[in-house]
Design a protein around this motif. Structure first.
Motif, mmCIF file in Angstrom:
data_model
loop_
_atom_site.group_PDB
_atom_site.id
_atom_site.type_symbol
_atom_site.label_atom_id
_atom_site.label_comp_id
_atom_site.label_asym_id
_atom_site.label_seq_id
_atom_site.Cartn_x
_atom_site.Cartn_y
_atom_site.Cartn_z
ATOM 1 N N GLU A 1 -14.691 21.784 0.721
ATOM 2 C CA GLU A 1 -13.629 20.783 0.914
ATOM 3 C C GLU A 1 -13.029 20.883 2.313
ATOM 4 O O GLU A 1 -11.945 21.429 2.510
ATOM 5 C CB GLU A 1 -12.560 20.937 -0.169
ATOM 6 N N ILE A 2 -13.753 20.373 3.282
ATOM 7 C CA ILE A 2 -13.262 20.344 4.659
ATOM 8 C C ILE A 2 -12.028 19.452 4.722
ATOM 9 O O ILE A 2 -11.009 19.796 5.327
ATOM 10 C CB ILE A 2 -14.365 19.854 5.607
ATOM 11 N N TYR A 3 -12.128 18.308 4.090
ATOM 12 C CA TYR A 3 -10.970 17.425 3.891
ATOM 13 C C TYR A 3 -10.674 17.355 2.401
ATOM 14 O O TYR A 3 -11.597 17.275 1.580
ATOM 15 C CB TYR A 3 -11.256 16.019 4.416
ATOM 16 N N LYS A 4 -9.407 17.396 2.042
ATOM 17 C CA LYS A 4 -9.005 17.329 0.635
ATOM 18 C C LYS A 4 -7.831 16.374 0.489
ATOM 19 O O LYS A 4 -6.868 16.440 1.263
ATOM 20 C CB LYS A 4 -8.617 18.718 0.124
ATOM 21 N N LEU A 5 -7.942 15.500 -0.485
ATOM 22 C CA LEU A 5 -6.878 14.526 -0.708
ATOM 23 C C LEU A 5 -5.630 15.215 -1.262
ATOM 24 O O LEU A 5 -5.704 15.939 -2.248
ATOM 25 C CB LEU A 5 -7.347 13.450 -1.690
ATOM 26 N N GLU A 6 -4.480 14.979 -0.593
ATOM 27 C CA GLU A 6 -3.207 15.435 -1.151
ATOM 28 C C GLU A 6 -2.516 14.305 -1.900
ATOM 29 O O GLU A 6 -2.082 14.452 -3.030
ATOM 30 C CB GLU A 6 -2.273 15.969 -0.069
ATOM 31 N N ARG A 7 -2.448 13.121 -1.246
ATOM 32 C CA ARG A 7 -1.840 11.984 -1.930
ATOM 33 C C ARG A 7 -2.207 10.704 -1.198
ATOM 34 O O ARG A 7 -2.656 10.724 -0.049
ATOM 35 C CB ARG A 7 -0.319 12.118 -2.003
ATOM 36 N N PHE A 8 -2.026 9.602 -1.875
ATOM 37 C CA PHE A 8 -2.137 8.303 -1.224
ATOM 38 C C PHE A 8 -1.085 7.382 -1.850
ATOM 39 O O PHE A 8 -0.718 7.538 -3.018
ATOM 40 C CB PHE A 8 -3.542 7.708 -1.376
ATOM 41 N N SER B 1 -1.256 4.482 2.713
ATOM 42 C CA SER B 1 -0.898 5.716 3.410
ATOM 43 C C SER B 1 -1.670 6.850 2.756
ATOM 44 O O SER B 1 -1.500 7.115 1.559
ATOM 45 C CB SER B 1 0.613 5.972 3.302
ATOM 46 N N VAL B 2 -2.538 7.511 3.528
ATOM 47 C CA VAL B 2 -3.383 8.574 2.988
ATOM 48 C C VAL B 2 -3.027 9.887 3.671
ATOM 49 O O VAL B 2 -2.982 9.971 4.905
ATOM 50 C CB VAL B 2 -4.881 8.268 3.205
ATOM 51 N N ARG B 3 -2.779 10.904 2.857
ATOM 52 C CA ARG B 3 -2.457 12.230 3.380
ATOM 53 C C ARG B 3 -3.540 13.208 2.947
ATOM 54 O O ARG B 3 -3.861 13.316 1.760
ATOM 55 C CB ARG B 3 -1.094 12.691 2.860
ATOM 56 N N LEU B 4 -4.119 13.933 3.927
ATOM 57 C CA LEU B 4 -5.202 14.871 3.657
ATOM 58 C C LEU B 4 -4.845 16.280 4.110
ATOM 59 O O LEU B 4 -4.066 16.460 5.053
ATOM 60 C CB LEU B 4 -6.485 14.449 4.387
ATOM 61 N N ILE C 1 -2.432 16.062 7.461
ATOM 62 C CA ILE C 1 -2.566 14.937 8.374
ATOM 63 C C ILE C 1 -2.434 13.638 7.583
ATOM 64 O O ILE C 1 -2.804 13.576 6.417
ATOM 65 C CB ILE C 1 -3.905 14.985 9.143
ATOM 66 N N GLU C 2 -1.905 12.618 8.220
ATOM 67 C CA GLU C 2 -1.621 11.387 7.490
ATOM 68 C C GLU C 2 -1.852 10.172 8.376
ATOM 69 O O GLU C 2 -1.653 10.218 9.591
ATOM 70 C CB GLU C 2 -0.173 11.400 6.993
ATOM 71 N N SER C 3 -2.287 9.101 7.759
ATOM 72 C CA SER C 3 -2.498 7.841 8.481
ATOM 73 C C SER C 3 -2.127 6.688 7.562
ATOM 74 O O SER C 3 -2.302 6.758 6.338
ATOM 75 C CB SER C 3 -3.964 7.716 8.910
ATOM 76 N N VAL C 4 -1.613 5.623 8.165
ATOM 77 C CA VAL C 4 -1.270 4.407 7.423
ATOM 78 C C VAL C 4 -2.042 3.246 8.041
ATOM 79 O O VAL C 4 -1.998 3.046 9.258
ATOM 80 C CB VAL C 4 0.238 4.105 7.472
ATOM 81 N N ASP D 1 -10.223 -0.826 1.074
ATOM 82 C CA ASP D 1 -10.541 -0.996 2.491
ATOM 83 C C ASP D 1 -9.465 -0.375 3.368
ATOM 84 O O ASP D 1 -9.771 0.317 4.351
ATOM 85 C CB ASP D 1 -10.709 -2.482 2.815
ATOM 86 N N ALA D 2 -8.198 -0.584 3.012
ATOM 87 C CA ALA D 2 -7.100 0.001 3.790
ATOM 88 C C ALA D 2 -7.170 1.529 3.742
ATOM 89 O O ALA D 2 -6.961 2.206 4.767
ATOM 90 C CB ALA D 2 -5.766 -0.491 3.248
ATOM 91 N N SER D 3 -7.467 2.084 2.581
ATOM 92 C CA SER D 3 -7.560 3.544 2.434
ATOM 93 C C SER D 3 -8.706 4.101 3.261
ATOM 94 O O SER D 3 -8.572 5.150 3.904
ATOM 95 C CB SER D 3 -7.754 3.904 0.963
#
Length: 503
Positions: free
Chosen positions: A386-393, A406-409, A416-419, A428-430
Motif C-alpha cells: 500500500e504505497i498509497y492508501k485511502l484515508e477518506r473522500f 476531495s480525496v485524502r491519501l 496528502i489531499e487534493s480537490v 471522474d472527479a475522484s
C-alpha cells in the motif's frame, strides 16, 4: 487411456490483450490450477520478459504435484533461460517449438526444410541434456504438408522428445481434417506410440473445442487448453468445455482425465476476478445462464426431471446452493466453515483481515452471500504493497452543480489531499484528484462496474486497467457497498501495482 490436460492459461492466455496478471495473481492462479487437477501448466515464456521468468520460477516453487512447463523457441538461449527459470520445479518440462508449414518457413523463418528439420532435432537434443521431459511443437502443423510433418516428428522423437504437439496455430482446420492428421501421425510416424501426442487448437473459426475432441478420438493423448478459452485473437480451446464433454459423453470419449470437475466453476471465477474480464452469460459450462431455464416448457420439464433439459448438474462443476445464511451475528467458526466449504484456504493472518471485513459488511448488509465472501477474499488476495492508501473522500454533487471530490491519501507517513471538479460525475472527479496526488504518467484503459449480487444492498465490484508509459498494463480491483468508494479503491490498487513493479 487417460487424457492429459495441459493448461496454458498462464502463458498463451495471459499474453492476449487485457488478460495480463501480476506475479502474485499468476501464483494464485497456478495454485488453483493444481487444485483443479491439470497435468501440466505452462507457466510462461522464460525469455520473453523478466516478469515471465520470475513467474515461472515462483510457480515452480509453489506447485508440488503438477508439471510446470516453460515455452522456448528452438534456439539455445531460449532453452538456457527456460532451464534456469524451471530450476525449482519438482516436475519441469521444456516446451520448444519451430514452425513447419511452407508459408512460415518461407516468410517468417526464411529457412529450408532441411534447416528446420536439423534445428528441431538438435534443439530437442540440447534441451534433453537439462530436462528429461521435453515437448516439441510443430508450429502451424495443421497447414504443414503431412509427409514433412511426419519426418520432423520422427526426428524429434529419436532425439528424445517425450511429447509431440500438433498445433492448429491459426484455427484453420476442421474436425474431420484434424482427425485425419492425428490418425495419420499415430499410424505413420515411427515412435509415435512411445510418446504423448498433444494438440493445441485456436478458435479463430469457432472450432477449437470440436477439433480438440476430434483429435482425442483419433488418438491424441494430451489436450492443450485454457480456462474460459482465453488466448490470442479468438482464444484457445476452453478447458472446461473439453473436460465436461469428455465427462458427459463418455460413450464417445471413454478416456478419463484427472481434473476435479467440482473446481471448474471456482477456477473460472478466479480468472475473471483476476483479469476483470467476464465470460459472456451464454458461455458453455461456466456462463451465468448455462444452467438457467426461462422458457416455460423448459422450466416444467426441469421441475419434473432435471435430465429433461440438464445434461449435467451445476454441482458437477462446483456450483452449490447456499447452505448457511451469514449475518452480523455469525461467529468466526461459522465464517471459517463457510470459507472452507467454498474451497478457499487462507492463513491465520489473512483470515483475520477477511473476517474483519466480513463483520464490517454484515453491519451494513442483512445477509452476506457466498459471492460477497468470495469478493472479500479476492480483495485480500489482490492487495499490493500500500504505497498509497485511502484515508477518506468527500463528494459534493447534485444535478444543478458541478461535482467535486476531495480525496485524502496516506503516502510515506504523510497525509496528502487534493480537490478536483468534474462535469462527468463523482468518479471522474475522484480520479482527477488521485492523478494530481500521484503525479505519474499513465492511462486508464478500462473501467468496469458490476454488482456482486442482486438487490439494492449489493456490493459494487469495480475493475480497472491502467497502462504506463512503457505500455505495461496493471489491473486494479475494489469492492464496496458504495460504488464510488469501490472505484477509488480499484484505481489506487492498480496504481500501487504499477509503482510496486517499478521499484
Amino acid at each position: 487411456m487417460q487424457i492429459k490436460i495441459f493448461d496454458t492459461t498462464l502463458r498463451d492466455g495471459e499474453q492476449s490483450p487485457g488478460f495480463s496478471m501480476n506475479l502474485a495473481e499468476k501464483v494464485e492462479m497456478a495454485i488453483q490450477l493444481e487444485k483443479l487437477g491439470v497435468d501440466v501448466m505452462e507457466a510462461g515464456f522464460a525469455i520473453a520478459s523478466s516478469g515471465d521468468f520470475k513467474s515461472i520460477t515462483e510457480i515452480g516453487k509453489s506447485v508440488k504435484n503438477t508439471t510446470v512447463a516453460s515455452l522456448a523457441r528452438a534456439v539455445p538461449k531460449d532453452i538456457d533461460m527456460a532451464v534456469e527459470a524451471l530450476q525449482y520445479a519438482k516436475y519441469p518440462r521444456i516446451h520448444t517449438f519451430i514452425a513447419t508449414s511452407d508459408i512460415h518457413m518461407k516468410y517468417k523463418l526464411r529457412k529450408s526444410e532441411d534447416e528446420v528439420l536439423e534445428t528441431a532435432r538438435e534443439m530437442v537434443k540440447y534441451a534433453k541434456k537439462f530436462c528429461e521431459d521435453v515437448e516439441f511443437s510443430a508450429e502451424d502443423a495443421s497447414r504443414t504438408r503431412p509427409e514433412f510433418l511426419y519426418k520432423v516428428l520422427e526426428e524429434v522423437i529419436k532425439a528424445g522428445a517425450t511429447v509431440v504437439n500438433i498445433p492448429d496455430t491459426v484455427g484453420y482446420t476442421t474436425p474431420q481434417e484434424f482427425f485425419n492428421l492425428i490418425y495419420g501421425i499415430r499410424t505413420n510416424v515411427v515412435g509415435a506410440d512411445k510418446v504423448d501426442i498433444s494438440v493445441h487448437c485456436h478458435n479463430d473459426l469457432g472450432m477449437a473445442v470440436a477439433n480438440s475432441l476430434s483429435a482425442v478420438r483419433a488418438g491424441a493423448t494430451q489436450v492443450e487448453c485454457t480456462v474460459n478459452g482465453i488466448g490470442e485473437r479468438a482464444g484457445n480451446a476452453a478447458l472446461e468445455e473439453i473436460v465436461m464433454n469428455i465427462c458427459t459423453r463418455s460413450d464417445l470419449y471413454p478416456f478419463p482425465t484427472k481434473v476435479n470437475t467440482q473446481e471448474i466453476y471456482r477456477t473460472s471465477k478466479l480468472l475473471t476476478k483476476i483479469t476483470g474480464i467476464r465470460v459472456q452469460p451464454n458461455k458453455a459450462i461456466v456462463g451465468e445462464n448455462a444452467f438457467a431455464h426461462e422458457a416455460g416448457i423448459h422450466q416444467h420439464g426441469v421441475l419434473e426431471n432435471k435430465e429433461t433439459y440438464e445434461i449435467m448438474t451445476p454441482e458437477a462443476i462446483g456450483i452449490t446452493e447456499n447452505q448457511l445464511v451469514l449475518g452480523k451475528h455469525s461467529g468466526r467458526h461459522a465464517f471459517v466453515d463457510r470459507v472452507e466449504s467454498l474451497g478457499f484456504t487462507i492463513d491465520e493472518k489473512n483470515l483475520d483481515e477477511v473476517f474483519l471485513a466480513f463483520k464490517e459488511l454484515a453491519d451494513k448488509k442483512k445477509v452476506v452471500s457466498d459471492r460477497d465472501i468470495e469478493a472479500l477474499i479476492h480483495v485480500q488476495r489482490v492487495q499490493t504493497p500500500e504505497i498509497y492508501k485511502l484515508e477518506r473522500f468527500v463528494i459534493n454533487a447534485g444535478n444543478t452543480i458541478t461535482t467535486t471530490s476531495s480525496v485524502r491519501l496516506h503516502y510515506k507517513d504523510e497525509i496528502i489531499e487534493s480537490v478536483k471538479a468534474s462535469h462527468d460525475g463523482a468518479i471522474d472527479a475522484s480520479y482527477k484528484a488521485i492523478d494530481e496526488l500521484v503525479d505519474k504518467k499513465f492511462e486508464l484503459e478500462d473501467f468496469v462496474i458490476s454488482s456482486v449480487t442482486g438487490g439494492t444492498d449489493a456490493q459494487g465490484e469495480v475493475r480497472v486497467r491502467i497502462k504506463d508509459e512503457n505500455n505495461k498494463v496493471y489491473n486494479g480491483y475494489g469492492v464496496n457497498l458504495d460504488i464510488v468508494e469501490a472505484s477509488i479503491l480499484a484505481y489506487i490498487n492498480a496504481i500501487n501495482a504499477m509503482l510496486s513493479n517499478e521499484g
